[in-house]
Design a protein around this motif. Sequence first.
Motif, PDB file in Angstrom:
ATOM      1  N   SER A 156       2.876   7.320  25.446  1.00  0.00           N
ATOM      2  CA  SER A 156       2.238   6.009  25.333  1.00  0.00           C
ATOM      3  C   SER A 156       0.991   5.982  26.196  1.00  0.00           C
ATOM      4  O   SER A 156       0.899   6.691  27.209  1.00  0.00           O
ATOM      5  N   LYS A 203       8.173   7.055  15.069  1.00  0.00           N
ATOM      6  CA  LYS A 203       7.744   5.656  15.050  1.00  0.00           C
ATOM      7  C   LYS A 203       6.503   5.512  15.916  1.00  0.00           C
ATOM      8  O   LYS A 203       6.407   6.107  16.999  1.00  0.00           O
ATOM      9  N   TYR A 205       3.787   2.436  17.565  1.00  0.00           N
ATOM     10  CA  TYR A 205       3.775   1.010  17.880  1.00  0.00           C
ATOM     11  C   TYR A 205       2.530   0.657  18.681  1.00  0.00           C
ATOM     12  O   TYR A 205       1.896   1.514  19.320  1.00  0.00           O
ATOM     13  N   GLN A 207       1.429  -2.784  21.294  1.00  0.00           N
ATOM     14  CA  GLN A 207       1.929  -3.997  21.929  1.00  0.00           C
ATOM     15  C   GLN A 207       1.090  -4.299  23.166  1.00  0.00           C
ATOM     16  O   GLN A 207       0.265  -3.483  23.586  1.00  0.00           O
ATOM     17  N   ARG A 219       4.128  -7.339  19.310  1.00  0.00           N
ATOM     18  CA  ARG A 219       4.468  -5.932  19.072  1.00  0.00           C
ATOM     19  C   ARG A 219       4.460  -5.679  17.576  1.00  0.00           C
ATOM     20  O   ARG A 219       4.981  -6.485  16.797  1.00  0.00           O
ATOM     21  N   GLN A 220       3.875  -4.557  17.197  1.00  0.00           N
ATOM     22  CA  GLN A 220       3.861  -4.116  15.810  1.00  0.00           C
ATOM     23  C   GLN A 220       4.259  -2.652  15.789  1.00  0.00           C
ATOM     24  O   GLN A 220       3.688  -1.829  16.516  1.00  0.00           O
ATOM     25  N   ASP A 221       5.253  -2.316  14.956  1.00  0.00           N
ATOM     26  CA  ASP A 221       5.667  -0.918  14.869  1.00  0.00           C
ATOM     27  C   ASP A 221       5.958  -0.551  13.424  1.00  0.00           C
ATOM     28  O   ASP A 221       6.198  -1.418  12.577  1.00  0.00           O
ATOM     29  N   GLY A 240       9.351  -1.206   9.301  1.00  0.00           N
ATOM     30  CA  GLY A 240       8.428  -1.694  10.316  1.00  0.00           C
ATOM     31  C   GLY A 240       8.742  -3.137  10.648  1.00  0.00           C
ATOM     32  O   GLY A 240       9.402  -3.846   9.884  1.00  0.00           O
ATOM     33  N   THR A 242       7.229  -6.839  12.922  1.00  0.00           N
ATOM     34  CA  THR A 242       6.192  -7.588  13.619  1.00  0.00           C
ATOM     35  C   THR A 242       6.867  -8.641  14.487  1.00  0.00           C
ATOM     36  O   THR A 242       7.752  -9.365  14.015  1.00  0.00           O
TER      37      THR A 242
END
Length: 461
Positions: A156, A203, A205, A207, A219-221, A240, A242
């Motif tokens: 990250s 995955k 993401y 955020q 957060r979006q993944d 996914g 949101t």
Amino acid sequence: MHLNIKLCLALLGLLFSNIIYAQKDTSSGLNNQVIVVKEGSISVQSAEKLPLIIELQEKNQDTVSVEYYVPKKNMRVPYSPDILKALGVSKSEREKNQMSFLKVGMGSLLSPFASLSYHDIVKDKFRYGLIYDFWRGQGKHESQRMNFHHGKVYASYIASKQVQIGIDGIYNRNTNHFYGYNTNAETFNRENIRQVVNTGGAKIYIQNPTIGSSGIQYRQDAGFTYTSLRNGVTEWNVEGSTFLEKKIKSVHGIGLTFHFDINQTDNNISGNDSILKRNIFRTGAWYAYDDDNWQAKAGFELAFDGPITYIYPDLYLEKRLYDHYLIAYGQWKMELGKNTYSSLVETNPFIKDYVSIRSSRIEKRIGGLKGSISHFDYDVQFRSQVTRRMPLFFTLQSDTKRFWVEYDKVQSLGVLVQASYEFQRNLKLVASFQYDWLNAERELKAFYIPTIQAKVGVQYD
């Protein structure tokens, strides 16, 4: 007397006339300068030391005692009791960014295990690491063998105070052997009663790492997983979510969620190609209130399972009855439970190759008391749950080492007791006990669903 006065005045007049004459001679018309020189001496004397006596008052030894009262606030962490499985290394995902370590050991019943965890941080912005767990168990006879390999890598990067980007990758391999038969009457080749499940996925993401002055958290993944089984079944899904929440004046909050899940199961065995496609979409909204005395949440969720649409409530209420020592709470929640071939195999690895896959509808009603007393935490929960289309497993008559799946409405009443005691900062004793009364609507009973679940352990962070 008068004579003496006159004499003194005459002398003063004579002296005054002489002084005037000495300064200027007006009769000759010339200016005369008179210089008066007086002899003298100059002496320099060193500075004298003057004694200075300062008396200091004794310091007041009285200290002022200041006491601060900081109200305690319980961390609200959802708890889900573990499904009873073979004892070994926990299969739950560990938290990121913990310390790095390597553990190897040996448990009972010839159960070796190994655990590797490595984490690093570069300039407080870039984080990366890997986690790997291995465990193998051996029972008293040849077919009682099981093992798993779980691996994960992650990275990250914090681009700013409001943007963090990350990626996770996983690989799991679980191996089980069927041993639910009479070993004195039946024998099987171990290859014929083995099930191997391989799962890989990733995955990404984005955020916000911290909640700024705006009070917005997001957060979006999006990611995918692919599962293959030894019996030839494969399954993949793309999903996914949101998440968006806004804090208002520190005690109010509103939020929105959206989730999509596209799943496909391919059963290509002996040339018989069977494909099952399922698409599930969820969206919800809620309002929350929390002033550390009352906590409440009111929301709803719309779930779209193919052509069918469901609307589910989500209500929660909590009240402090006596500081943080005694807290009462209650919840009513309904949700759509997604079942896949992979999730059924995770519960029972020996289901038949062709099974019906349907979603479950779950309704929960929960009430309980919880609190914290010094180093002791407790939670006593009374539960009522109705699961429509709950998957139940039954032994095949034609093949006693395989199972088929039936769906039924199951009602359960239960009690859950959880407790923990913290000996020191990083050492904690945890225990939980759950008992459920199960009642199936059509079937004789809810087979292979445990009614008693218990857990005791020591947790060290």
